[in-house]
Design a protein around this motif. Structure first.
Motif, mmCIF file in Angstrom:
data_model
loop_
_atom_site.group_PDB
_atom_site.id
_atom_site.type_symbol
_atom_site.label_atom_id
_atom_site.label_comp_id
_atom_site.label_asym_id
_atom_site.label_seq_id
_atom_site.Cartn_x
_atom_site.Cartn_y
_atom_site.Cartn_z
ATOM 1 N N HIS A 155 69.941 7.140 -4.415
ATOM 2 C CA HIS A 155 69.312 8.325 -4.175
ATOM 3 C C HIS A 155 69.755 8.853 -2.482
ATOM 4 N N ARG A 156 71.069 8.720 -2.457
ATOM 5 C CA ARG A 156 71.986 9.004 -1.277
ATOM 6 C C ARG A 156 71.736 10.704 -1.079
ATOM 7 N N GLY A 157 71.959 11.242 -2.055
ATOM 8 C CA GLY A 157 71.789 12.819 -1.826
ATOM 9 C C GLY A 157 70.545 13.490 -1.638
ATOM 10 N N GLU A 158 69.200 12.590 -2.047
ATOM 11 C CA GLU A 158 67.902 13.098 -1.613
ATOM 12 C C GLU A 158 67.806 12.712 -0.218
ATOM 13 N N GLU A 160 69.965 12.458 2.307
ATOM 14 C CA GLU A 160 70.868 13.303 3.126
ATOM 15 C C GLU A 160 70.267 14.754 3.330
ATOM 16 N N GLY A 161 69.700 15.018 2.147
ATOM 17 C CA GLY A 161 68.816 16.413 1.998
ATOM 18 C C GLY A 161 67.747 16.495 2.912
ATOM 19 N N TRP A 162 66.806 15.347 2.931
ATOM 20 C CA TRP A 162 65.988 15.344 3.897
ATOM 21 C C TRP A 162 66.350 15.353 5.414
ATOM 22 N N ALA A 164 69.269 16.658 6.540
ATOM 23 C CA ALA A 164 69.852 18.012 6.822
ATOM 24 C C ALA A 164 68.524 19.016 7.042
ATOM 25 N N LEU A 165 67.439 18.676 6.531
ATOM 26 C CA LEU A 165 66.388 19.591 6.850
ATOM 27 C C LEU A 165 65.625 19.230 8.216
ATOM 28 N N ALA A 172 62.554 10.426 5.820
ATOM 29 C CA ALA A 172 63.423 10.773 4.468
ATOM 30 C C ALA A 172 63.339 9.293 3.606
#
Length: 248
Positions: A155-158, A160-162, A164-165, A172
């Motif tokens: 779930h690296r994308g999830e 990284e999304g948190w 980034a926000l 995260a």
């Protein structure tokens, strides 16, 4: 025991069972190779050494504490290698996080047992409780660390999304940390729930064989089980937090 065990026979049976385990795993192509036989051979050598060492250290609290420190160090190295085979070479922070987590969980369990007076302080009780808790929290560290690292990769994308926000690493990764801790603690909790019905606790049996009354043996086992719950919870949550703080 009333009748001494036959050493050659015991060794032959242990090797035979380990080889059978290797054959069973090989039939499904499980990639553990010779680990079952290596594990039992190492255990045999270490138990022989332990039997010799205990004759000299069990009466001296300083030697018992030194032995527990050695156990914690070896446990942390074992867990670190299982989580990441290259950890000790390229990522010693993982080993230090595991060492800290195990030490914290073990200390809490031991202090609660002896500082409250629930267990009368004695070197034999310190060694028994400390050794049992250390072995269990080592397994908990391995399960927590492996599952968390796997989930963070998947779930690296999830994550990284948190990040980034603007979320912090603990925020995260919170749901993955919770899942990893839960997974690691369930086996120990199930074992405690079925004590006396499905599992026959070693501390209880050992105390009875050593001459303690069944009531005293049961109370000591209960303290051990409670210590495992506390030590495991502290170790798992601490390691999960440490690994989360390393997420970037």
């Amino acid at each position: 025991m009333d009748h001494p065990m036959n050493l050659p026979l015991v060794l032959a049976v242990c090797v035979g069972m380990s080889l059978s385990a290797v054959a069973v795993l090989a039939s499904m192509r499980v990639s553990l190779r010779w680990e079952p036989i290596i594990a039992i051979l190492r255990a045999g050598m270490q138990l022989a050494l332990l039997a010799l060492v205990l004759q000299f250290i069990v009466t001296d609290v300083l030697w018992v504490l030194a032995f527990l420190v050695l156990m914690v160090v070896v446990a942390s190295i074992t867990a670190a290698r299982r989580i990441d085979p290259q950890a000790l070479r390229h990522d010693r922070s993982l080993w230090l996080a595991i060492l800290f987590s195990i030490s914290l969980g073990l200390s809490a369990a031991v202090l609660c047992a002896f500082a409250t007076g629930a267990v009368t302080f004695g070197t034999q009780y310190l060694l028994a409780l400390g050794g049992i808790v250390t072995g269990n929290v080592m397994s908990i560290c391995t399960l927590t660390g492996k599952h968390l690292r796997e989930q963070l990769q998947v779930h690296r994308g999830e994550v990284e999304g948190w990040l980034a926000l603007g979320a912090t690493a603990p925020v995260a990764t919170v749901r993955f940390r919770r899942a990893s801790v839960k997974l690691a603690l369930i086996p120990g909790m199930d074992s405690a729930k079925t004590t006396g019905l499905v599992t026959l606790p070693g501390a209880f049996v050992g105390a009875v064989f050593a001459g303690a009354s069944p009531v005293d043996a049961g109370l000591f086992q209960l303290i051990v089980l409670a210590g495992l719950q506390l030590g495991g919870a502290i170790t798992a949550t601490t390691l999960a937090r440490c690994l989360a703080s390393r997420t970037s």
